[in-house]
Design a protein around this motif. Structure first.
Motif, PDB file in Angstrom:
ATOM      1  N   VAL A   1      -4.750   5.179  -2.342  1.00  0.00           N
ATOM      2  CA  VAL A   1      -5.347   4.856  -1.046  1.00  0.00           C
ATOM      3  C   VAL A   1      -6.039   6.106  -0.488  1.00  0.00           C
ATOM      4  O   VAL A   1      -7.180   6.061  -0.040  1.00  0.00           O
ATOM      5  CB  VAL A   1      -4.267   4.356  -0.058  1.00  0.00           C
ATOM      6  CG1 VAL A   1      -4.859   4.126   1.333  1.00  0.00           C
ATOM      7  CG2 VAL A   1      -3.628   3.079  -0.575  1.00  0.00           C
ATOM      8  N   ARG A   2      -5.308   7.220  -0.583  1.00  0.00           N
ATOM      9  CA  ARG A   2      -5.841   8.467  -0.039  1.00  0.00           C
ATOM     10  C   ARG A   2      -7.170   8.835  -0.699  1.00  0.00           C
ATOM     11  O   ARG A   2      -8.102   9.267  -0.054  1.00  0.00           O
ATOM     12  CB  ARG A   2      -4.813   9.596  -0.250  1.00  0.00           C
ATOM     13  CG  ARG A   2      -5.086  10.804   0.602  1.00  0.00           C
ATOM     14  CD  ARG A   2      -4.027  11.895   0.409  1.00  0.00           C
ATOM     15  NE  ARG A   2      -2.677  11.427   0.642  1.00  0.00           N
ATOM     16  CZ  ARG A   2      -1.709  11.437  -0.288  1.00  0.00           C
ATOM     17  NH1 ARG A   2      -1.944  11.883  -1.489  1.00  0.00           N
ATOM     18  NH2 ARG A   2      -0.507  10.993  -0.013  1.00  0.00           N
ATOM     19  N   THR A   3      -7.250   8.609  -2.004  1.00  0.00           N
ATOM     20  CA  THR A   3      -8.489   8.991  -2.707  1.00  0.00           C
ATOM     21  C   THR A   3      -9.501   7.831  -2.730  1.00  0.00           C
ATOM     22  O   THR A   3     -10.501   7.897  -3.428  1.00  0.00           O
ATOM     23  CB  THR A   3      -8.176   9.430  -4.158  1.00  0.00           C
ATOM     24  OG1 THR A   3      -7.328   8.432  -4.742  1.00  0.00           O
ATOM     25  CG2 THR A   3      -7.477  10.759  -4.203  1.00  0.00           C
ATOM     26  N   ARG A   4      -9.215   6.779  -1.966  1.00  0.00           N
ATOM     27  CA  ARG A   4     -10.113   5.614  -1.819  1.00  0.00           C
ATOM     28  C   ARG A   4     -10.528   5.033  -3.158  1.00  0.00           C
ATOM     29  O   ARG A   4     -11.690   4.736  -3.415  1.00  0.00           O
ATOM     30  CB  ARG A   4     -11.369   6.017  -1.033  1.00  0.00           C
ATOM     31  CG  ARG A   4     -11.036   6.422   0.377  1.00  0.00           C
ATOM     32  CD  ARG A   4     -12.179   7.133   1.037  1.00  0.00           C
ATOM     33  NE  ARG A   4     -11.736   7.641   2.321  1.00  0.00           N
ATOM     34  CZ  ARG A   4     -12.129   7.160   3.481  1.00  0.00           C
ATOM     35  NH1 ARG A   4     -12.952   6.148   3.543  1.00  0.00           N
ATOM     36  NH2 ARG A   4     -11.692   7.668   4.594  1.00  0.00           N
TER      37      ARG A   4
ATOM     38  N   LEU B   1      -8.162  -2.205  -0.293  1.00  0.00           N
ATOM     39  CA  LEU B   1      -6.992  -2.389   0.567  1.00  0.00           C
ATOM     40  C   LEU B   1      -7.232  -3.551   1.508  1.00  0.00           C
ATOM     41  O   LEU B   1      -8.266  -3.622   2.172  1.00  0.00           O
ATOM     42  CB  LEU B   1      -6.780  -1.082   1.358  1.00  0.00           C
ATOM     43  CG  LEU B   1      -5.777  -1.068   2.501  1.00  0.00           C
ATOM     44  CD1 LEU B   1      -4.358  -1.298   2.000  1.00  0.00           C
ATOM     45  CD2 LEU B   1      -5.838   0.273   3.238  1.00  0.00           C
TER      46      LEU B   1
ATOM     47  N   PHE C   1       0.810  -1.225   0.000  1.00  0.00           N
ATOM     48  CA  PHE C   1       0.000   0.000   0.000  1.00  0.00           C
ATOM     49  C   PHE C   1       0.839   1.270   0.000  1.00  0.00           C
ATOM     50  O   PHE C   1       0.442   2.301  -0.546  1.00  0.00           O
ATOM     51  CB  PHE C   1      -1.002  -0.015   1.182  1.00  0.00           C
ATOM     52  CG  PHE C   1      -0.438   0.505   2.467  1.00  0.00           C
ATOM     53  CD1 PHE C   1       0.342  -0.300   3.263  1.00  0.00           C
ATOM     54  CD2 PHE C   1      -0.681   1.813   2.875  1.00  0.00           C
ATOM     55  CE1 PHE C   1       0.882   0.178   4.446  1.00  0.00           C
ATOM     56  CE2 PHE C   1      -0.153   2.299   4.050  1.00  0.00           C
ATOM     57  CZ  PHE C   1       0.634   1.479   4.840  1.00  0.00           C
ATOM     58  N   GLN C   2       2.072   1.191   0.585  1.00  0.00           N
ATOM     59  CA  GLN C   2       2.884   2.424   0.636  1.00  0.00           C
ATOM     60  C   GLN C   2       3.347   2.880  -0.752  1.00  0.00           C
ATOM     61  O   GLN C   2       3.768   4.018  -0.919  1.00  0.00           O
ATOM     62  CB  GLN C   2       4.086   2.259   1.592  1.00  0.00           C
ATOM     63  CG  GLN C   2       5.099   1.232   1.215  1.00  0.00           C
ATOM     64  CD  GLN C   2       4.742  -0.163   1.761  1.00  0.00           C
ATOM     65  OE1 GLN C   2       3.577  -0.435   2.061  1.00  0.00           O
ATOM     66  NE2 GLN C   2       5.723  -1.031   1.894  1.00  0.00           N
ATOM     67  N   ASP C   3       3.271   1.990  -1.760  1.00  0.00           N
ATOM     68  CA  ASP C   3       3.649   2.398  -3.127  1.00  0.00           C
ATOM     69  C   ASP C   3       2.489   3.056  -3.868  1.00  0.00           C
ATOM     70  O   ASP C   3       2.650   3.486  -5.017  1.00  0.00           O
ATOM     71  CB  ASP C   3       4.112   1.186  -3.951  1.00  0.00           C
ATOM     72  CG  ASP C   3       5.464   0.697  -3.490  1.00  0.00           C
ATOM     73  OD1 ASP C   3       6.070   1.371  -2.642  1.00  0.00           O
ATOM     74  OD2 ASP C   3       5.916  -0.365  -3.965  1.00  0.00           O
ATOM     75  N   ALA C   4       1.329   3.064  -3.252  1.00  0.00           N
ATOM     76  CA  ALA C   4       0.164   3.612  -3.962  1.00  0.00           C
ATOM     77  C   ALA C   4      -0.631   4.521  -3.032  1.00  0.00           C
ATOM     78  O   ALA C   4      -1.857   4.468  -3.005  1.00  0.00           O
ATOM     79  CB  ALA C   4      -0.699   2.463  -4.479  1.00  0.00           C
ATOM     80  N   LEU C   5       0.104   5.373  -2.336  1.00  0.00           N
ATOM     81  CA  LEU C   5      -0.580   6.194  -1.329  1.00  0.00           C
ATOM     82  C   LEU C   5      -1.644   7.122  -1.933  1.00  0.00           C
ATOM     83  O   LEU C   5      -2.684   7.354  -1.328  1.00  0.00           O
ATOM     84  CB  LEU C   5       0.448   7.017  -0.548  1.00  0.00           C
ATOM     85  CG  LEU C   5       1.317   6.179   0.409  1.00  0.00           C
ATOM     86  CD1 LEU C   5       2.325   7.053   1.122  1.00  0.00           C
ATOM     87  CD2 LEU C   5       0.462   5.426   1.428  1.00  0.00           C
ATOM     88  N   ASP C   6      -1.366   7.610  -3.146  1.00  0.00           N
ATOM     89  CA  ASP C   6      -2.351   8.506  -3.791  1.00  0.00           C
ATOM     90  C   ASP C   6      -3.683   7.804  -3.979  1.00  0.00           C
ATOM     91  O   ASP C   6      -4.748   8.366  -3.737  1.00  0.00           O
ATOM     92  CB  ASP C   6      -1.840   8.970  -5.166  1.00  0.00           C
ATOM     93  CG  ASP C   6      -0.899  10.141  -5.002  1.00  0.00           C
ATOM     94  OD1 ASP C   6      -0.791  10.646  -3.863  1.00  0.00           O
ATOM     95  OD2 ASP C   6      -0.268  10.521  -5.998  1.00  0.00           O
TER      96      ASP C   6
END
Ligand code: SF4
Length: 499
Positions: free
Chosen positions: A199-202, A206, A192-197
């Protein structure tokens, strides 16, 4: 000490490793020796490819069928790789290996030329990113995975069973994915840390520290990575500029490339004497590009132009066919209407006009400036009228100028949009289309003199030729003949050792 055969073996191994796919992150610089002529040809051809990418990106929806078809044909013409080929099929032209080698080397040469200023870096990154995106999309699923793994992006696709188990979650959490499309497309399992954008925008599902990313989103991550690496690499390459500038073989080549113009050579005067001085006012209204119109108008109003303006406009007029005698008469008659008397003109200004025509000093026959040169060098300051109005004018001022030239409000908006995206030549091309009332200019604008020639051809009812592709690139002047220079550039990687 390195033995030649050992070095050759090392190079071969490194190349096999690097050229395994038609696409790469350009992590390793080339380590072989190449000739000066190959150096220049590769660079000019990549530049042509990048310019096509820029033009297509504005004229067509990226990745649309038209875009892909036009770009594919450019890849074929210029012999650049763009998709995995079946080695067993008989191919004409250079081998796949040769194409990949050219792709690799030419990318690094342009890095040297385009790391020099912020503007150049931005332009280069944008075109390289679009090139990369196109090629990545052309890869099959297996090659995409292979590419990711080769470049230490350890993302895996999930298998059919896992997809079935997660079906509902994937559909409800991923934008533009339905029950049907889930089956058809690949999903990547990414930390998940490689795709924070995302994740942030749901935008993704996850679970247990991993996100499940549909294909169209994985490309965003890969491209971001490519952009970041390239941007850092250009900053590092800029550090090696002092070494490059001290190399008298490379400096003129690289300067030429960053101001590159890869079309017809307008220094060859074809129409000498065919234009009379009385025609200039009317020609300026009908067929001059905005940069030259602005210079002409200022000269008529102020009876003077500063050095930058005299050079840009003087060489343009020479390119459209003014002879030396006509040029002297033209500038003299205008200047003596202002604060310069005839005597002062003959002493101070006539020399530089003769110089422009190669009749004084080192007798170089100066070439009219290309758009790239006008856009990128010698920024105009207060009281200057040279430069490119699409690049150097404040948008509000540009809007006013366009209104004066009767461009429609919608046309002005289109032009300003192109300017905003830093597509200055395309903005000028749009201006050409709007002021000549044609849907498609049918040429790719690179040069103010080309603008003039195309305008005259159109206005005289001449048959529009199909888009002209120069057969041979406009070669850079060779380094001074007085200095004996080796024709081979050794250890190309020495310029990239920091990169
Ligand atoms: S794009 Fe080229 S021709 Fe057009 S105004 Fe600018 S420099 Fe002149």
């Amino acid at each position: 000490m390195q033995f030649p055969s050992r070095r050759k073996r090392l190079i071969n191994n490194a190349q096999e490793e690097m050229y395994g796919q038609p696409i790469q992150f350009y992590g390793q610089p080339p380590i072989e020796n190449i000739s000066l002529s190959e150096f220049e040809t590769f660079a000019v051809e990549r530049l042509k490819l990048l310019k096509t990418i820029e033009n297509l990106g504005v004229s067509y929806v990226k990745q649309s069928e038209h875009y892909a078809r036009k770009l594919e044909s450019e890849f074929k013409n210029l012999h650049f790789p763009y998709r995995e080929v079946d080695d067993r099929k008989v191919q004409t032209g250079p081998s796949e290996f040769e194409k990949r080698r050219k792709d690799h080397i030419s990318h690094f040469i342009l890095r040297l030329a385009y790391c020099q200023t912020e503007d150049l870096r931005r332009w280069f990154i944008q075109q390289e990113v679009d090139l990369f995106r196109f090629r990545f999309n052309e890869l099959g699923s297996k090659q995409k995975l292979e590419f990711l793994h080769r470049n230490n992006l350890q993302y895996d696709t999930i298998n059919v069973e896992e997809k079935k188990t997660l079906l509902d979650k994937l559909v409800s959490s991923s934008y533009a994915v339905s029950g049907i499309t889930v089956e058809e497309q690949d999903f990547y399992k990414v930390p998940f840390q490689d795709a924070l954008d995302l994740v942030r925008t749901r935008k993704v599902y996850l679970k247990a520290g991993y996100v499940y990313i549909p294909h169209q989103d994985i490309i965003t991550i890969v491209i971001n990575d490519f952009r970041t690496r390239l941007s850092k690499a250009l900053a590092l390459t800029a550090r090696s500029l002092p070494i490059v500038h001290s190399d008298e073989r490379l400096q003129p080549l690289l300067n030429h490339l960053s101001h590159a113009y890869v079309g017809q050579d307008y220094s060859i005067q074809k129409n000498v004497g065919k234009i009379s001085l009385e025609q200039i006012d009317s020609l300026s209204g009908k067929s001059f590009p905005l940069c030259m119109k602005q210079l002409h108008q200022s000269l008529r109003e102020n009876h003077h132009l500063r050095h930058g303006g005299r050079m840009q406009y003087g060489l343009f007029l020479k390119g459209i066919g003014l002879s030396l005698e006509q040029a002297l008469q033209f500038w003299r008659s205008e200047f003596i209407r202002g604060k310069v008397d005839a005597d002062k003109f003959d002493k101070q200004y006539a020399y530089s006009i003769r110089h422009m025509f190669g009749k004084e000093g080192r007798r170089a026959d100066y070439t009219p400036y290309s758009c790239m040169k006008v856009i990128l060098s010698n920024m105009p300051s207060q009281g200057d009228y040279h430069g490119c109005p699409f690049r150097h004018s404040d948008p509000e001022l540009l809007k006013q100028k366009l209104q004066v030239y009767k461009v429609s409000p919608s046309g002005i908006n289109q032009i300003l949009e192109l300017v905003k995206g830093m597509h200055y030549q395309l903005a000028c091309q749009k201006y050409f289309e709007l002021t000549h009332n044609v849907e498609d200019a049918n040429f790719s604008l690179n040069h103010p003199n080309q603008y003039f020639v195309e305008s005259q051809r159109l206005l005289s009812g001449g048959v529009r030729e199909p888009k002209r592709e120069p057969e041979t690139p406009h070669k850079t002047k060779a380094p001074s003949a007085a200095v004996e220079v080796p024709e081979v550039i050794e250890d190309l990687d020495s310029f990239f050792q920091d990169a």
